[in-house]
Scaffold this active site. Structure first.
Site, mmCIF file in Angstrom:
data_model
loop_
_atom_site.group_PDB
_atom_site.id
_atom_site.type_symbol
_atom_site.label_atom_id
_atom_site.label_comp_id
_atom_site.label_asym_id
_atom_site.label_seq_id
_atom_site.Cartn_x
_atom_site.Cartn_y
_atom_site.Cartn_z
ATOM 1 N N TYR A 81 -2.649 -0.886 10.553
ATOM 2 C CA TYR A 81 -2.907 -1.262 9.120
ATOM 3 C C TYR A 81 -1.393 -0.843 8.326
ATOM 4 O O TYR A 81 -0.930 -1.773 7.582
ATOM 5 C CB TYR A 81 -3.986 -0.484 8.248
ATOM 6 C CG TYR A 81 -4.025 -0.821 6.705
ATOM 7 C CD1 TYR A 81 -4.734 -1.941 6.185
ATOM 8 C CD2 TYR A 81 -3.586 0.046 5.966
ATOM 9 C CE1 TYR A 81 -4.663 -2.045 4.974
ATOM 10 C CE2 TYR A 81 -3.414 -0.136 4.615
ATOM 11 C CZ TYR A 81 -4.072 -1.483 3.855
ATOM 12 O OH TYR A 81 -4.152 -1.592 2.634
ATOM 13 N N SER A 95 0.670 -1.000 0.048
ATOM 14 C CA SER A 95 -0.022 0.021 -0.106
ATOM 15 C C SER A 95 0.844 1.320 0.108
ATOM 16 O O SER A 95 1.840 1.167 0.324
ATOM 17 C CB SER A 95 -0.994 -0.011 1.238
ATOM 18 O OG SER A 95 -1.363 1.264 1.275
#
Length: 258
Positions: free
Chosen positions: A150, A137
């Site tokens: 996350y 990401s």
């Protein structure tokens, strides 16, 4: 590496970005395409198969948090087609309220799947080389206060991928490791930023982040398919707001063996 005639596995292929990438990959005339997912969507699998009858599509119910599930699924692929040419690790969740589950799916499961698949792909063992694409990401490159857990999981993916993507390993195994970093994309995962943040204090900045401009999953999926074919060991790519760009990380330290 062209994918024509190759055997490809996509872990998490029935999610939003994953499924769009699957549709793009079906145009590559793969020999076989294995979709591993905890989701059971038979109509989506049928739709994929209809896109290209030349590619045999298989679906496997898959629990990335279970080593036995990982081992069994990969063994089944080898029993069917002998070789694994490409592995895409795309399973992921965003829920900072559950630290263990976030780490187990986003990082530990990805690591376990990679380590189980690598010997099967290793040209000096059972395989003929290939490519592993790990989906991280943009939050694996830069910190994100409202999604700290996350973020930690994706920083882990980045560190793991860069480490096993070292030229030393590639020259032995013939397996390239590439990291793909989506930016904010219109998926339920992105919407979780606004509701499953790290602290109560995070609510305000979570809402602001959730209102940031996004890209369509179709665009991100097309970028992912492009990266899979790049076969560039050590490559890191960002897909953000409709643009695919290569990343050159800043190097602060190198091991002495280099």
């Amino acid at each position: 590496m062209g994918l024509s005639g190759k055997n490809v596995i996509f872990v998490g292929g029935l999610g939003f970005i994953g499924y769009e990438a699957c549709k793009q990959l079906m145009a590559k005339n793969m020999a076989s395409f294995f979709v591993f997912d905890v989701l059971d969507k038979p109509e989506d699998i049928k739709a994929l198969q209809a896109l290209n009858p030349k590619t045999k599509v298989y679906y496997t119910k898959f629990d990335i948090t279970s080593k036995q599930s990982i081992k069994s699924a990969l063994a089944d692929v080898v029993s069917k087609v002998k070789y694994i040419d490409a592995l895409i690790n795309g399973a992921g969740i965003l829920t900072d309220l559950n630290v263990e589950l976030t780490m187990n799916i986003n990082l530990i499961g990805l690591i376990n799947t990679t380590l189980e698949a690598l010997p099967l792909m290793d040209k000096n063992k059972q395989g003929r080389g290939g490519v592993i694409v790990n989906i991280a990401s943009v939050l694996g490159l830069e910190p994100c206060p409202p999604a700290a857990v996350y973020c930690a999981s994706k920083f882990g993916v980045m560190g793991f991928s860069r480490s096993i993507g070292d030229p030393y390993y590639y020259n032995i195994t013939g397996v390239a490791v590439v990291t793909f970093c989506p930016g904010l994309t219109e998926t339920p995962l992105k919407n979780n930023i606004g509701s499953k943040y790290t602290f109560e204090y995070s609510k305000k900045i979570s809402e602001e982040l959730n209102n940031t401009k996004t890209q369509k999953p179709e665009v991100c999926g097309a970028h992912l398919a492009q990266v899979v074919e790049s076969h560039e060991n050590g490559g890191i790519y960002i897909s953000n707001q409709g643009t695919l760009a290569k990343v050159t990380p800043t190097v602060y330290w190198q091991p002495t063996y280099h």
